[in-house]
Design a protein around this motif. Sequence first.
Motif, PDB file in Angstrom:
ATOM      1  N   HIS A   1       0.997  -1.114  -0.243  1.00 46.71           N
ATOM      2  CA  HIS A   1       0.539   0.291   0.298  1.00 46.71           C
ATOM      3  C   HIS A   1       0.786   1.173   0.112  1.00 46.71           C
ATOM      4  CE1 HIS A   1      -3.801   1.596   1.338  1.00 46.71           C
ATOM      5  NE2 HIS A   1      -3.588   2.985   1.354  1.00 46.71           N
TER       6      HIS A   1
ATOM      7  N   HIS B   1       1.400   4.596  -2.491  1.00 51.29           N
ATOM      8  CA  HIS B   1       1.676   6.062  -2.552  1.00 51.29           C
ATOM      9  C   HIS B   1       3.119   6.324  -3.194  1.00 51.29           C
ATOM     10  CE1 HIS B   1      -2.711   6.587  -0.870  1.00 51.29           C
ATOM     11  NE2 HIS B   1      -2.199   5.366   0.289  1.00 51.29           N
TER      12      HIS B   1
ATOM     13  N   ASP C   1      -0.694   8.322   6.013  1.00 52.37           N
ATOM     14  CA  ASP C   1      -2.478   8.399   5.635  1.00 52.37           C
ATOM     15  C   ASP C   1      -2.803   7.673   6.675  1.00 52.37           C
ATOM     16  OD1 ASP C   1      -1.488   5.886   5.170  1.00 52.37           O
ATOM     17  OD2 ASP C   1      -2.325   4.980   3.930  1.00 52.37           O
TER      18      ASP C   1
ATOM     19  N   VAL D   1      -4.648   4.516   7.391  1.00 51.05           N
ATOM     20  CA  VAL D   1      -3.552   3.256   7.525  1.00 51.05           C
ATOM     21  C   VAL D   1      -3.480   2.295   5.753  1.00 51.05           C
ATOM     22  CG1 VAL D   1      -5.931   2.055   8.254  1.00 51.05           C
ATOM     23  CG2 VAL D   1      -3.818   0.721   8.530  1.00 51.05           C
TER      24      VAL D   1
ATOM     25  N   ASP E   1      -5.536   6.955  -1.789  1.00 57.05           N
ATOM     26  CA  ASP E   1      -6.047   5.422  -2.713  1.00 57.05           C
ATOM     27  C   ASP E   1      -6.767   5.643  -3.973  1.00 57.05           C
ATOM     28  OD1 ASP E   1      -4.934   5.414   0.565  1.00 57.05           O
ATOM     29  OD2 ASP E   1      -7.400   3.649   1.099  1.00 57.05           O
TER      30      ASP E   1
HETATM   31 FE   LIG Z   1      -3.858   4.563   1.788  1.00 60.46          FE
END
Ligand SMILES: [Fe+2]
Length: 497
Positions: free
Chosen positions: A105, A109, A131, A133, A301
Motif C-alpha cells: 500500500h 502511494h 495516511d 492505514v 487511495d
Molecule cells: Fe492509503
Amino acid sequence: MKNGQIIWGASGLSHDAAITILQDDKILFASSSERYSRIKNDPDFHPALILDCLQYGQPDVIVWYEKPFKKFLRRLLIDKRWAPYSVKDTFKQFGIKAPVKYVDHHISHLCGSLYTAPWYNVDSTLGVVIDSVGEFKTLSIWDIKDAKNYKCIHSFYYPNSLGLFYSSITDLLGLKPQEEEYIMMGMASFGDEREAEGMRFYNYFLENFFDKEGNLIVDLRRGCKSITADMVNGEGGFLFDIAWAAQKVYEKVTLDIIKKYLKQTGYKKLVMSGGCALNCTANSYIHKLVDNMWIFPNPGDAGSSLGAALAYNKTQVVLDNMYLGHDAGTNIDVDELVNYLNTNKIAGVIHGRAEFGPRALGHRSILADPRVPNIKDIVNEVKGREKFRPFAPIVLETHFNHIFEPINKNTHYPYMQHTFKCKYPDLYPGIVHVDGTSRVQTVDSKQPFIFEVLKKWHALTGCPILLNTSLNVKGKPLLNSVADIPEFAHKTLKIYG
Ligand SMILES: [Fe+2]
C-alpha cells in the motif's frame, strides 16, 4: 514489464474504487467509480467505469494497490474483523481474466508521486507517505537514492496513525471521517493561538495524544473518547478551536518528523503522498523546508491505482495535467461563457475529460467573478454547503506573483495543493479565506480549456482570477457527464456543456 503492455492499476473494495490505465510512459485513462455510480467514495467497480477502460482494450496485467492478505491479517489481528476479498474474482465478473500483481500500500502511494515528479531526476529525494492505514503502515519515510532504488527508513504502524488522529477529530466535530477532513481544515482557519480555548486543546492533544517522537499513544480506532461532550460544548462551543488545535498539532508533528529525516539525509527534494498530503495548509509549511516538493495531485487511495501501475512499470511519466477521466465530448462557447460570468452570475462547466482526483481544475467546475462581494454566499447556497466554507481561485500563472505571496521562485502550482497569502484580499473577497490565504491553482497552456477561459476573462474584465469550485452538490461526487446535470435541477445554475 513489456513494451506496449496495457497495465491497469486498480484500487478499491474498501473505499474509492479507481482504475488507471498505463502504457509505457503514458497515462491513457484514470478515473474513480464514484463518478459513474454517483455514490461518493464508492468502493465497488461500476460497470460504466469498466466499459470506459475497455475502450483501450483488455488489460495485459492488473496491478492492485495493496497486499490483500496483509490487510486481511491486520483487520483480523488488530480490528478483530473478518473481511477477506478477492481481486481476481472482482474483475472476473466483468469478463476480465488478466493476471493480478500486488504492491504494498505505501509503495503504491510513494510511486504515485515518485514517478510523476516534474523534475524527473528523483535522486537524493526524501519520500513521505502519511495516511490513516494501509496494510499495517500509517506513515513511512523513504530514502530515494534514484528512481529504482528506494528504501523505507522509518515507519509508524497502525493504530499509531496521524491520519487516524485527524479523522477522529473530524468525527468528533460531527463530520464524516475519511471523507470530510477538508471541512475540518477549512474550520481550522477560524482559530488562532491568541484564543485561550484553542491553546487549551492544542496543549491537551500534544501532551496526552503524542509522545516526543510524534507517535500517537492513544487508541483512536473507536473515536476520540477522551474528549467529553462537556469539553466540546462548553460556553460558546469550541468546535472551531478544536479544529484549529488538531490542525496545528498535525502540522507540528508532521513537520518535526520531516525535518528530522531531511536533516539525517541532507536532501533538499521531497515527494509526498497518502491522503494526508491533501492537507494544503500543512503542505505550504512543508514546502518551505525544501527546494523542490512534489505531491501527485490525487495522493489518496484512488490515486494509488496509478501508483501501483507505476511501481510495477518503474517508468517516469510526463503529467501535463489531470484531465484523464471520462470524456464528456462537449464543446463550450468560451466567449459566451465569459460574457455570462461578467453579469455577476455563476456558471457550471462540463468540458472534455474529467479531472482524476478530488479537485475540480476547470473541466467540472463552477466559475464566478471573485470580486463580487457576496459571491461566496451565492455559490455556497447553490452547492448546499456550510456558509463558512471558502472558495479557491484559478489565476493566470503569469499573474500569480502579483497577487499572492510566493513561497520561493516557483510560480507553477496547477493542482490546488498549497495555500498562499493573498496580497489584496479586499479586491477578491470571493477567494480569500478568513485567515487571508487562498488555495491557488495557477493556469497555463497545459490546461488549454481553462487557460482560454481565463485569458478571455482577463481581456474582458482586466481581472486575471476566477473563483473555481467543484461542480457537485454537497455529498455527491463531481459531475461526470452531461447526463448528471439533473442533480442541479432545483438550483439556479446555468451549466455549459
Ligand atoms: Fe492509503
